[in-house]
Design an enzyme around this catalytic site. Structure first.
Site, PDB file in Angstrom:
ATOM      1  N   CYS A  75      -3.363  -9.645   0.410  1.00  9.68           N
ATOM      2  CA  CYS A  75      -4.598 -10.277  -0.007  1.00  9.68           C
ATOM      3  C   CYS A  75      -5.733  -9.292   0.261  1.00  9.68           C
ATOM      4  O   CYS A  75      -6.050  -9.006   1.421  1.00  9.68           O
ATOM      5  CB  CYS A  75      -4.741 -11.539   0.831  1.00  9.68           C
ATOM      6  SG  CYS A  75      -6.298 -12.303   0.627  1.00  9.68           S
ATOM      7  N   HIS A 166       0.805  -8.654 -10.321  1.00 10.92           N
ATOM      8  CA  HIS A 166      -0.361  -8.784 -11.198  1.00 10.92           C
ATOM      9  C   HIS A 166       0.022  -8.472 -12.632  1.00 10.92           C
ATOM     10  O   HIS A 166       0.720  -7.502 -12.903  1.00 10.92           O
ATOM     11  CB  HIS A 166      -1.483  -7.839 -10.756  1.00 10.92           C
ATOM     12  CG  HIS A 166      -2.048  -8.210  -9.429  1.00 10.92           C
ATOM     13  ND1 HIS A 166      -3.074  -9.129  -9.284  1.00 10.92           N
ATOM     14  CD2 HIS A 166      -1.702  -7.838  -8.171  1.00 10.92           C
ATOM     15  CE1 HIS A 166      -3.330  -9.284  -7.998  1.00 10.92           C
ATOM     16  NE2 HIS A 166      -2.520  -8.519  -7.297  1.00 10.92           N
ATOM     17  N   GLU A 215      -5.532 -16.764 -10.095  1.00  9.65           N
ATOM     18  CA  GLU A 215      -4.650 -16.364  -8.998  1.00  9.65           C
ATOM     19  C   GLU A 215      -3.445 -17.273  -8.850  1.00  9.65           C
ATOM     20  O   GLU A 215      -3.573 -18.491  -8.907  1.00  9.65           O
ATOM     21  CB  GLU A 215      -5.409 -16.385  -7.669  1.00  9.65           C
ATOM     22  CG  GLU A 215      -6.203 -15.145  -7.417  1.00  9.65           C
ATOM     23  CD  GLU A 215      -6.740 -15.103  -5.988  1.00  9.65           C
ATOM     24  OE1 GLU A 215      -6.015 -15.489  -5.059  1.00  9.65           O
ATOM     25  OE2 GLU A 215      -7.896 -14.702  -5.841  1.00  9.65           O
ATOM     26  N   CYS A 224     -10.800 -11.286  -6.514  1.00  9.49           N
ATOM     27  CA  CYS A 224      -9.441 -11.012  -6.053  1.00  9.49           C
ATOM     28  C   CYS A 224      -9.342  -9.513  -5.839  1.00  9.49           C
ATOM     29  O   CYS A 224      -9.434  -8.737  -6.798  1.00  9.49           O
ATOM     30  CB  CYS A 224      -8.432 -11.490  -7.091  1.00  9.49           C
ATOM     31  SG  CYS A 224      -6.728 -11.120  -6.660  1.00  9.49           S
ATOM     32  N   GLY A 227      -6.247  -7.889  -7.182  1.00 12.82           N
ATOM     33  CA  GLY A 227      -6.362  -7.939  -8.641  1.00 12.82           C
ATOM     34  C   GLY A 227      -7.273  -6.850  -9.192  1.00 12.82           C
ATOM     35  O   GLY A 227      -6.991  -6.248 -10.231  1.00 12.82           O
TER      36      GLY A 227
HETATM   37  O1  ZDP Z   1      -0.645 -13.076  -4.720  1.00 16.16           O
HETATM   38  C1  ZDP Z   1      -1.180 -14.184  -4.579  1.00 16.16           C
HETATM   39  O2  ZDP Z   1      -0.501 -15.231  -4.545  1.00 16.16           O
HETATM   40  C2  ZDP Z   1      -2.703 -14.240  -4.413  1.00 16.16           C
HETATM   41  N1  ZDP Z   1      -3.194 -15.542  -4.721  1.00 16.16           N
HETATM   42  C3  ZDP Z   1      -2.991 -13.856  -2.993  1.00 16.16           C
HETATM   43  C4  ZDP Z   1      -4.458 -13.752  -2.683  1.00 16.16           C
HETATM   44  C5  ZDP Z   1      -5.054 -12.491  -3.249  1.00 16.16           C
HETATM   45  C6  ZDP Z   1      -6.526 -12.347  -2.937  1.00 16.16           C
HETATM   46  N2  ZDP Z   1      -7.355 -13.130  -3.778  1.00 16.16           N
HETATM   47  C7  ZDP Z   1      -6.953 -10.901  -3.013  1.00 16.16           C
HETATM   48  O3  ZDP Z   1      -8.155 -10.687  -2.878  1.00 16.16           O
HETATM   49  O4  ZDP Z   1      -6.145  -9.989  -3.104  1.00 16.16           O
HETATM   50  C8  ZDP Z   1      -6.835 -12.801  -1.582  1.00 16.16           C
END
Ligand code: ZDP
Length: 299
Positions: A75, A166, A215, A224, A227
């Site tokens: 994350c 992703h 997400e 994200c 992301g």
């Molecule tokens: O991979 C997932 O299931 C994401 N929802 C995790 C969280 C990613 C996050 N938004 C980021 O900033 O990388 C926290």
């Protein structure tokens, strides 16, 4: 049992942070994370993050539950928040602290910058289909600009893992994307056995991208970090952007660089504390349940 927490956000991607240094397992269960993340019946957040003792020589370990209770490997916005949080619980005011954090996606190293931001070495992106994972190509091939059918339309997608999956698609106008309807269809598409995070990217300039994200396990969020990193990598792979760019998300901007020298991705952005508080754990995790029982049966 009363548990202290701090609420943080990175560009509006918000998290409940818990000091979990006393145990190697999260002190609450995924089901309770869902309740805490609820914006009307709980504290409200996109996920719950635990600062656990380090492993294999690292300073800390990070675990995170999404707002649906699922557990992602990494994350990006969250680890910036975690870095600030551990500086705070350690009372480190040096402002340039650096930590080695063990995550399910390997060791990640956030560092405070002199400008009050957090710069994170996010590691080397993984591109092979088996690493995403996706069935859009044979296991040891990359998925770059490949067609994917979603909602009766053929999208051209590029897949990148920053530890978590992703699927990135470049569009003319991100504002026109009906995120709430097509996001879940990408997330649950059979081509992604672990589901996927989905980013829609508009290239404003070669060094300025606009992004909207759906997400995995959290839905439409304001930002994200993983992301934004994955999207910059995808843009370089298809020749649409530079190796260093600003990524504008609904919650603000991140600076992302995919280094030519070490092939690692560096993300720089803010992390802010909003408030602190405490809640009562009504639904203890398996390990805490054992303790609770012991207390009751051993007066
Ligand atoms: O991979 C997932 O299931 C994401 N929802 C995790 C969280 C990613 C996050 N938004 C980021 O900033 O990388 C926290």
């Amino acid at each position: 049992m009363s548990i202290e927490f701090a609420k943080y956000h990175g560009l509006g991607n918000d998290f409940i942070l818990i000091d979990n240094r006393s145990s190697s397992e999260p002190v609450i269960a995924p089901e309770q994370a869902v309740e805490l993340c609820d914006r009307h019946f709980g504290i409200g957040a996109d996920g719950v993050i635990f600062a656990l003792p380090g492993q294999d020589g690292t300073d800390y370990s990070m675990r995170i539950f999404n707002s649906d209770g699922s557990e992602p490997e990494m994350c990006g916005n969250g680890i910036r928040c975690l870095a600030r949080f551990v500086a705070e619980i350690e009372g480190d005011r040096s402002n340039l602290a650096q930590y080695r954090i063990h995550t399910l996606a390997g060791v990640i190293t956030p560092q405070m910058t002199a400008e009050g931001q957090v710069k994170v070495d996010m590691g080397v992106p993984r591109l092979l289909a088996a690493e995403i994972p996706t069935t859009l190509a044979p296991a040891n091939e990359k998925v770059i600009d490949q067609p994917l059918e979603v909602a009766g339309k053929t999208w051209s997608v590029t897949c990148v893992s920053m530890g978590n999956p992703h699927c990135i698609t470049f569009v003319e106008d991100v504002a026109a994307i009906p995120l709430e309807t097509i996001g879940p269809q990408f997330e649950h598409h059979p081509a992604f056995p672990q589901r996927t995070n989905t980013e829609f990217i508009e290239v404003v300039q070669r060094d300025y991208l606009k992004m909207r994200v759906w997400e995995r396990g959290a839905g439409a969020t304001l930002a994200c970090g993983t992301g934004a990193c994955a999207s910059l990598v995808a843009g370089v792979l298809i020749g649409k952007c530079d190796r260093s760019a600003t990524v504008e998300l609904p919650g603000g901007c991140l600076q992302i660089e995919w280094s030519e020298v070490d092939q690692r991705v560096y993300m720089t952005g803010p992390a802010e504390r909003v408030f602190t508080g405490q809640f009562y754990s009504l639904l203890p995790s398996a390990s805490a349940a054992g303790e609770a029982l012991a207390v009751e049966t051993n007066p």
